[in-house]
Design a protein around this motif. Structure first.
Motif, PDB file in Angstrom:
ATOM      1  N   VAL A 132       0.821  -1.204   0.000  1.00 51.59           N
ATOM      2  CA  VAL A 132       0.000   0.000   0.000  1.00 51.59           C
ATOM      3  C   VAL A 132       0.860   1.260   0.000  1.00 51.59           C
ATOM      4  CG1 VAL A 132      -1.792   1.292   1.230  1.00 51.59           C
ATOM      5  CG2 VAL A 132      -1.882  -1.219   1.151  1.00 51.59           C
ATOM      6  N   ASN A 133       1.755   1.360   0.963  1.00 54.23           N
ATOM      7  CA  ASN A 133       2.562   2.582   1.082  1.00 54.23           C
ATOM      8  C   ASN A 133       3.514   2.790  -0.095  1.00 54.23           C
ATOM      9  OD1 ASN A 133       1.340   3.134   3.472  1.00 54.23           O
ATOM     10  ND2 ASN A 133       3.078   2.639   4.779  1.00 54.23           N
ATOM     11  N   ARG A 134       4.073   1.709  -0.590  1.00 55.75           N
ATOM     12  CA  ARG A 134       5.064   1.796  -1.674  1.00 55.75           C
ATOM     13  C   ARG A 134       4.708   0.763  -2.751  1.00 55.75           C
ATOM     14  NH1 ARG A 134       9.956   0.140   0.688  1.00 55.75           N
ATOM     15  NH2 ARG A 134      11.101   1.031  -1.042  1.00 55.75           N
ATOM     16  N   ALA A 135       3.536   0.976  -3.335  1.00 56.27           N
ATOM     17  CA  ALA A 135       2.963  -0.018  -4.240  1.00 56.27           C
ATOM     18  C   ALA A 135       3.848  -0.304  -5.447  1.00 56.27           C
ATOM     19  CB  ALA A 135       1.578   0.441  -4.695  1.00 56.27           C
ATOM     20  N   LYS A 136       4.477   0.729  -6.012  1.00 50.80           N
ATOM     21  CA  LYS A 136       5.305   0.525  -7.194  1.00 50.80           C
ATOM     22  C   LYS A 136       6.500  -0.377  -6.890  1.00 50.80           C
ATOM     23  CE  LYS A 136       3.108   2.999 -10.269  1.00 50.80           C
ATOM     24  NZ  LYS A 136       2.506   2.355 -11.469  1.00 50.80           N
ATOM     25  N   THR A 137       7.099  -0.170  -5.727  1.00 47.52           N
ATOM     26  CA  THR A 137       8.214  -1.021  -5.320  1.00 47.52           C
ATOM     27  C   THR A 137       7.740  -2.450  -5.099  1.00 47.52           C
ATOM     28  OG1 THR A 137       9.378   0.833  -4.306  1.00 47.52           O
ATOM     29  CG2 THR A 137       9.975  -1.370  -3.545  1.00 47.52           C
ATOM     30  N   TYR A 138       6.599  -2.591  -4.437  1.00 46.83           N
ATOM     31  CA  TYR A 138       6.035  -3.923  -4.173  1.00 46.83           C
ATOM     32  C   TYR A 138       5.777  -4.676  -5.474  1.00 46.83           C
ATOM     33  CZ  TYR A 138       2.663  -7.461  -2.618  1.00 46.83           C
ATOM     34  OH  TYR A 138       1.999  -8.643  -2.383  1.00 46.83           O
ATOM     35  N   GLU A 151      23.456  25.018   6.147  1.00 47.80           N
ATOM     36  CA  GLU A 151      24.286  25.135   4.949  1.00 47.80           C
ATOM     37  C   GLU A 151      23.974  24.048   3.924  1.00 47.80           C
ATOM     38  OE1 GLU A 151      28.503  26.400   6.674  1.00 47.80           O
ATOM     39  OE2 GLU A 151      27.455  24.906   7.912  1.00 47.80           O
ATOM     40  N   HIS A 152      23.310  22.993   4.379  1.00 48.10           N
ATOM     41  CA  HIS A 152      22.906  21.886   3.507  1.00 48.10           C
ATOM     42  C   HIS A 152      21.505  21.462   3.918  1.00 48.10           C
ATOM     43  CE1 HIS A 152      27.042  21.195   1.981  1.00 48.10           C
ATOM     44  NE2 HIS A 152      27.390  21.586   3.192  1.00 48.10           N
ATOM     45  N   ILE A 153      20.649  21.208   2.935  1.00 45.05           N
ATOM     46  CA  ILE A 153      19.278  20.765   3.191  1.00 45.05           C
ATOM     47  C   ILE A 153      19.021  19.487   2.404  1.00 45.05           C
ATOM     48  CG2 ILE A 153      16.832  21.282   2.851  1.00 45.05           C
ATOM     49  CD1 ILE A 153      17.493  24.234   3.295  1.00 45.05           C
ATOM     50  N   PHE A 154      18.520  18.472   3.089  1.00 44.91           N
ATOM     51  CA  PHE A 154      18.131  17.208   2.468  1.00 44.91           C
ATOM     52  C   PHE A 154      16.642  16.990   2.713  1.00 44.91           C
ATOM     53  CE2 PHE A 154      22.610  16.903   3.361  1.00 44.91           C
ATOM     54  CZ  PHE A 154      23.145  16.216   2.275  1.00 44.91           C
ATOM     55  N   ILE A 155      15.875  16.833   1.632  1.00 48.97           N
ATOM     56  CA  ILE A 155      14.455  16.505   1.728  1.00 48.97           C
ATOM     57  C   ILE A 155      14.295  15.091   1.176  1.00 48.97           C
ATOM     58  CG2 ILE A 155      12.104  17.148   1.126  1.00 48.97           C
ATOM     59  CD1 ILE A 155      13.525  19.334   2.699  1.00 48.97           C
ATOM     60  N   THR A 156      13.870  14.165   2.000  1.00 49.07           N
ATOM     61  CA  THR A 156      13.777  12.779   1.528  1.00 49.07           C
ATOM     62  C   THR A 156      12.551  12.599   0.645  1.00 49.07           C
ATOM     63  OG1 THR A 156      12.487  11.903   3.404  1.00 49.07           O
ATOM     64  CG2 THR A 156      14.890  12.024   3.666  1.00 49.07           C
ATOM     65  N   GLY A 157      12.656  11.674  -0.287  1.00 51.25           N
ATOM     66  CA  GLY A 157      11.559  11.380  -1.201  1.00 51.25           C
ATOM     67  C   GLY A 157      11.340   9.887  -1.315  1.00 51.25           C
ATOM     68  N   SER A 158      10.253   9.501  -1.975  1.00 53.23           N
ATOM     69  CA  SER A 158       9.988   8.083  -2.175  1.00 53.23           C
ATOM     70  C   SER A 158       8.848   7.922  -3.174  1.00 53.23           C
ATOM     71  CB  SER A 158       9.637   7.400  -0.841  1.00 53.23           C
ATOM     72  OG  SER A 158       9.659   5.986  -0.985  1.00 53.23           O
ATOM     73  N   SER A 159       8.359   6.690  -3.272  1.00 53.21           N
ATOM     74  CA  SER A 159       7.230   6.395  -4.163  1.00 53.21           C
ATOM     75  C   SER A 159       5.964   6.226  -3.332  1.00 53.21           C
ATOM     76  CB  SER A 159       7.507   5.111  -4.952  1.00 53.21           C
ATOM     77  OG  SER A 159       7.774   4.017  -4.068  1.00 53.21           O
ATOM     78  N   TRP A 160       5.820   7.042  -2.267  1.00 50.80           N
ATOM     79  CA  TRP A 160       4.660   6.931  -1.382  1.00 50.80           C
ATOM     80  C   TRP A 160       3.351   7.033  -2.159  1.00 50.80           C
ATOM     81  CZ3 TRP A 160       8.229  10.899   0.672  1.00 50.80           C
ATOM     82  CH2 TRP A 160       9.061  10.412   1.683  1.00 50.80           C
ATOM     83  N   LEU A 167      10.872   9.837  -5.672  1.00 49.03           N
ATOM     84  CA  LEU A 167      12.103   9.105  -5.947  1.00 49.03           C
ATOM     85  C   LEU A 167      11.775   7.629  -6.025  1.00 49.03           C
ATOM     86  CD1 LEU A 167      14.754  10.751  -3.538  1.00 49.03           C
ATOM     87  CD2 LEU A 167      14.700  10.931  -6.030  1.00 49.03           C
ATOM     88  N   GLY A 168      12.697   6.859  -6.588  1.00 49.46           N
ATOM     89  CA  GLY A 168      12.506   5.411  -6.619  1.00 49.46           C
ATOM     90  C   GLY A 168      12.673   4.822  -7.997  1.00 49.46           C
ATOM     91  N   TYR A 169      12.279   3.564  -8.117  1.00 51.47           N
ATOM     92  CA  TYR A 169      12.506   2.794  -9.339  1.00 51.47           C
ATOM     93  C   TYR A 169      11.850   3.403 -10.576  1.00 51.47           C
ATOM     94  CZ  TYR A 169      14.145  -0.994  -6.286  1.00 51.47           C
ATOM     95  OH  TYR A 169      14.841  -1.743  -5.379  1.00 51.47           O
ATOM     96  N   ASP A 170      10.682   4.021 -10.396  1.00 49.05           N
ATOM     97  CA  ASP A 170       9.907   4.474 -11.549  1.00 49.05           C
ATOM     98  C   ASP A 170      10.012   5.976 -11.788  1.00 49.05           C
ATOM     99  OD1 ASP A 170       8.330   1.948 -12.362  1.00 49.05           O
ATOM    100  OD2 ASP A 170       8.063   2.049 -10.189  1.00 49.05           O
ATOM    101  N   VAL A 171      11.003   6.613 -11.178  1.00 48.12           N
ATOM    102  CA  VAL A 171      11.133   8.072 -11.261  1.00 48.12           C
ATOM    103  C   VAL A 171      12.421   8.440 -11.988  1.00 48.12           C
ATOM    104  CG1 VAL A 171      11.264  10.211  -9.932  1.00 48.12           C
ATOM    105  CG2 VAL A 171       9.852   8.307  -9.084  1.00 48.12           C
ATOM    106  N   ASP A 172      12.333   9.396 -12.922  1.00 49.63           N
ATOM    107  CA  ASP A 172      13.521   9.882 -13.606  1.00 49.63           C
ATOM    108  C   ASP A 172      14.034  11.127 -12.890  1.00 49.63           C
ATOM    109  OD1 ASP A 172      12.527  12.466 -15.129  1.00 49.63           O
ATOM    110  OD2 ASP A 172      10.966  10.936 -15.349  1.00 49.63           O
ATOM    111  N   PRO A 173      15.298  11.509 -13.115  1.00 47.29           N
ATOM    112  CA  PRO A 173      15.872  12.647 -12.389  1.00 47.29           C
ATOM    113  C   PRO A 173      15.097  13.956 -12.550  1.00 47.29           C
ATOM    114  CG  PRO A 173      17.618  11.359 -13.400  1.00 47.29           C
ATOM    115  CD  PRO A 173      16.328  10.796 -13.909  1.00 47.29           C
TER     116      PRO A 173
END
Length: 372
Positions: free
Chosen positions: A80-86, A263-272, A281-287
């Protein structure tokens, strides 16, 4: 008169029934120490396993064949949360689709009745199952079913290694588990060594889970998960001063982010799933899709004055690359951004590709970590 050869043949024939009736030596019991120091005793490698969490870690340790030992798992985190990965894992391990769900929706809880109905000989749980869901685990143990606790959330080298070896021992994959543990230990040591070579003030870093979108501040991390990883490489995690609690993950007030001037910022992403404004971000995402989903964060009030934004030091990294056997790779990426000289020869994307090729049954594709 029979020949010596014939006599030997007759003797062998007579001996066969006697050999067949001899009792087989008892298989040595397997004594396992899990991630929290509990002793788990098995008479043989588990053949009917239920898994509550750390599904990709289990896959890396046991390979696709390891899932032949599984009779049920908590599906929500994947399906459910990460269906594309599943979907990708199901394509590589079709058995996943037929295995029953033993969880309770979004909550990190097993349903005892579902677990017991599967007659498992081992249940693998995360550490909070023994505290926050103690009634559930007590019911399972009362039925005589051993529980093994794995812990990748603490971002502790020792618990990562203990979890990996314990799972490997439990499912007859100890050699592969020890290879993974050795790889993890070696890479963490290398990252720490390189980070320690950096001179000057600690770089100020802000990290946020990017599943709500730029319009709402997501949680940051102190002394856990991403926060513990920043501590590992000697970064100045602004959450350490901005959050009152000793540890945890909650949002920082926007004005505190501005005051801290990271001085540095990281925002996490996923295929939620069902997160339309999340960083993708993830398997089905292009840059380009990933960058487009990250770019709105630059428009937050006051962010144009932050040092990280002015110097272009804004990044995204896949949220699943935390609390996992691959978190050393996201740590490589973070360290490379804040200590570019010490990590100039490190390529985290290549590290993740190589990990897939060696330990996972699906190919590496997509965008997993990048700079805006």
């Amino acid at each position: 008169m029979s020949t010596p050869s014939a006599q030997l043949t007759r003797r062998a024939a007579l001996a066969l029934p006697l050999v067949a009736t001899l009792p087989r030596p008892a298989q040595a019991a397997i004594s396992i120490t899990d991630a929290v120091g509990r002793k788990v005793e098995l008479t043989k490698p588990a053949e009917r396993v239920v898994i509550a969490f750390y599904l990709e870690e289990f896959t890396a340790i046991g390979g696709a064949a390891g899932w032949e030992r599984v009779v049920g798992f908590r599906k929500h985190q994947w399906a459910v949360n990460r269906a594309k990965t599943y979907e990708r894992f199901v394509a590589a391990i079709p058995r996943l689709a037929a295995l029953p769900d033993v969880g309770l929706g979004e909550n990190e809880v097993l349903v005892p009745e579902k677990v017991l109905a599967l007659r498992p000989d081992l249940v693998i749980v995360p550490p909070w199952a023994m505290t926050g869901a103690s009634a559930v685990t007590a019911a399972i143990e009362a039925a005589g079913i051993p529980i093994l606790v794995a812990d990748y959330n603490s971002q502790s080298l020792e618990k990562h290694i203990a979890s990996t070896i314990a799972i490997g021992q439990a499912i007859g994959a100890e050699a592969r588990a020890r290879e993974l543990a050795s790889l993890y230990e070696t890479q963490i040591a290398d990252i720490r060594r390189r980070a320690a070579l950096a001179k000057g003030p600690k770089p100020k870093v802000y990290i946020e889970i990017g599943w709500l979108g730029a319009g709402e501040f997501g949680s940051t991390y102190k002394n856990t998960m991403w926060g513990r990883m920043l501590d590992t490489i000697g970064a100045d995690n602004i959450a350490n001063a901005a959050l009152a609690q000793a540890a945890g993950f909650v949002p920082i007030a926007p004005e505190k982010v501005l005051a801290a001037a990271p001085e540095h910022i990281f925002i996490t992403g996923s295929s939620w799933a069902n997160r339309p404004h999340a960083v993708r971000l993830g398997y089905d995402v292009d840059p380009e899709t990933a960058r487009a989903s990250l770019r709105p964060y630059l428009g937050r009030p006051g962010w144009d004055a932050l040092p990280a934004v002015r110097t272009g030091n804004v990044y995204t990294v896949e949220h699943s690359l935390v609390r996992s056997l691959t978190d050393w790779i996201s740590l490589q990426f973070i360290a490379k951004q804040i200590y570019p000289e010490q990590f100039a020869d490190i390529d985290p994307v290549s590290s993740l590709r190589a990990f897939h090729e060696r330990f996972l049954p699906i190919p590496f594709e997509g965008a997993w970590m990048l700079r805006l």
